[in-house]
Design an enzyme around this catalytic site. Structure first.
Site, PDB file in Angstrom:
ATOM      1  N   ARG A   1       7.442  31.426  36.417  1.00  0.00           N
ATOM      2  CA  ARG A   1       8.354  31.575  35.056  1.00  0.00           C
ATOM      3  C   ARG A   1       9.839  31.464  35.050  1.00  0.00           C
ATOM      4  NH1 ARG A   1       8.249  36.534  32.743  1.00  0.00           N
ATOM      5  NH2 ARG A   1       5.760  36.931  34.188  1.00  0.00           N
TER       6      ARG A   1
ATOM      7  N   TYR B   1      15.358  20.846   9.999  1.00  0.00           N
ATOM      8  CA  TYR B   1      14.270  19.772  10.815  1.00  0.00           C
ATOM      9  C   TYR B   1      13.186  21.564   9.937  1.00  0.00           C
ATOM     10  CZ  TYR B   1      10.926  20.272  14.348  1.00  0.00           C
ATOM     11  OH  TYR B   1       9.431  19.882  14.522  1.00  0.00           O
TER      12      TYR B   1
ATOM     13  N   ASP C   1      21.684  22.276  15.496  1.00  0.00           N
ATOM     14  CA  ASP C   1      20.686  21.510  16.923  1.00  0.00           C
ATOM     15  C   ASP C   1      21.139  20.051  16.616  1.00  0.00           C
ATOM     16  OD1 ASP C   1      18.621  19.974  16.845  1.00  0.00           O
ATOM     17  OD2 ASP C   1      17.429  20.814  15.663  1.00  0.00           O
TER      18      ASP C   1
ATOM     19  N   LYS D   1      12.777  14.051  21.736  1.00  0.00           N
ATOM     20  CA  LYS D   1      12.924  13.095  20.780  1.00  0.00           C
ATOM     21  C   LYS D   1      13.691  11.993  21.681  1.00  0.00           C
ATOM     22  CE  LYS D   1      10.827  14.349  17.250  1.00  0.00           C
ATOM     23  NZ  LYS D   1      11.125  16.664  18.124  1.00  0.00           N
TER      24      LYS D   1
END
Length: 328
Positions: A19, A70, A141, A166
């Site tokens: 992790r 978004y 963003d 994306k």
């Protein structure tokens, strides 16, 4: 980069536990960090990255965001506000005065340029300066523009967020997100949150995302060229009421003269264009955004967001044109 499927490393080293990091994440993070001009952290999804940033906002603090953002970001802000965690101010970011006024007493200003799906463009440098003057941190963003077209950290932003799913990964086969900052202090805080929350990607996803970065420049060049040409042709088509294209990138939004039913019909009348909600892949996709109830009412009912891929532009046009012809 190697893709060790290890959850546990030998004690006493740099990692110890899966992790906290691995060589596959590191390769992607170094590449993206270099492109954006900062240090990157990989996350399990774009929304995991968004949630990690919003988690840093203090209790009852104000977050300013574009009214057209978004959808996942808007929904997270609404959820946090409904639970009394923070207060949200949604603003028309095309109005610099309104944006500057909204920044007053804000803790965080969230920006998109272009906005999703309205494709409004913000002059980032003065917007960031106004936010900083009000004492707020700024997040941008950068999913639509990518670091090849825009580098918000160089314009003064504190944090950049990506949906790696994306354009960065670019093949519609990865769910992943990223945060980039040039502040060592912020990087340490954000990594600490990722380690604690555990919103980490798999090694294979990170491997695929690094593969995607290797072809980002050629994919984006082709998608952008296709998008510009399609925007030019659509602008004179009688079935189209409006074309929104910021002049760069691979996203085009259109509104249909005949309304929302025509927009729905369009998205179901093609062979090459794929009706789906995501974007930024090598294939061309589109959808009517107001089919989602959570989409702002200020987005036109007939707005269709097109994510233009890298296919032959004439093939894309023929398919789109025959579908538009069916609208009557």
């Amino acid at each position: 980069p190697p893709t060790p499927p290890a959850s546990t490393f030998v004690g006493g080293g740099d990692r110890e536990y899966g992790r906290w990091g691995n060589p596959t994440w590191q390769a992607f993070e170094e590449a993206l960090g270099d492109l954006e001009g900062g240090r990157a952290l990989a996350f399990s999804s774009g929304l995991a990255a968004v949630a990690t940033v919003l988690d840093l906002v203090g209790q009852d603090a104000v977050v300013v965001a574009p009214r057209h953002s978004y959808n996942g970001t808007i929904l997270q802000l609404a959820d946090l506000e409904s639970r009394g965690r923070l207060r949200t101010r949604l603003v028309d970011v095309t109005d610099p005065d309104a944006l500057a006024k909204a920044c007053d007493d804000a803790a965080l200003v969230w920006l998109e340029s272009p906005t999703n799906p309205a494709l409004e463009v913000i002059d980032l440098a003065p917007a960031i300066a106004a936010a900083h003057a009000a004492g707020a941190h700024v997040v941008v963003d950068n999913t639509f523009a990518t670091p090849l077209l825009q580098q918000p950290l160089a314009l003064g932003a504190d944090i950049v967020v990506h949906s790696v799913t994306k354009y960065l990964a670019g093949h519609s086969d990865v769910l992943m997100g990223a945060i980039v900052t040039s502040s060592d202090e912020l990087f340490g805080v954000l990594k600490g949150r990722r380690d604690l929350i555990g919103a980490v990607p798999g090694t294979f996803e990170a491997y695929l995302a690094t593969r995607g970065l290797r072809t980002l420049h050629v994919r984006l060049e082709r998608a952008q060229s296709n998008a510009a040409e399609l925007a030019r042709r659509l602008a004179t088509h009688p079935a189209i009421a409006e074309v929104r294209y910021p002049g760069f990138g691979g996203i085009v939004s259109i509104t249909l003269t005949a309304g929302e039913m025509a927009a729905d019909l369009l998205t179901r009348s093609t062979r090459l264009w794929v009706f789906t909600t995501s974007l930024g892949g090598v294939e061309s996709t589109f959808e009517r955004r107001r089919r989602w109830r959570s989409e702002p009412e200020t987005i036109p009912d007939s707005l269709v967001r097109l994510s233009v891929g890298i296919e032959d532009v004439e093939d894309l046009w023929v398919d789109l044109e025959q579908a538009l012809a069916q609208l009557g």
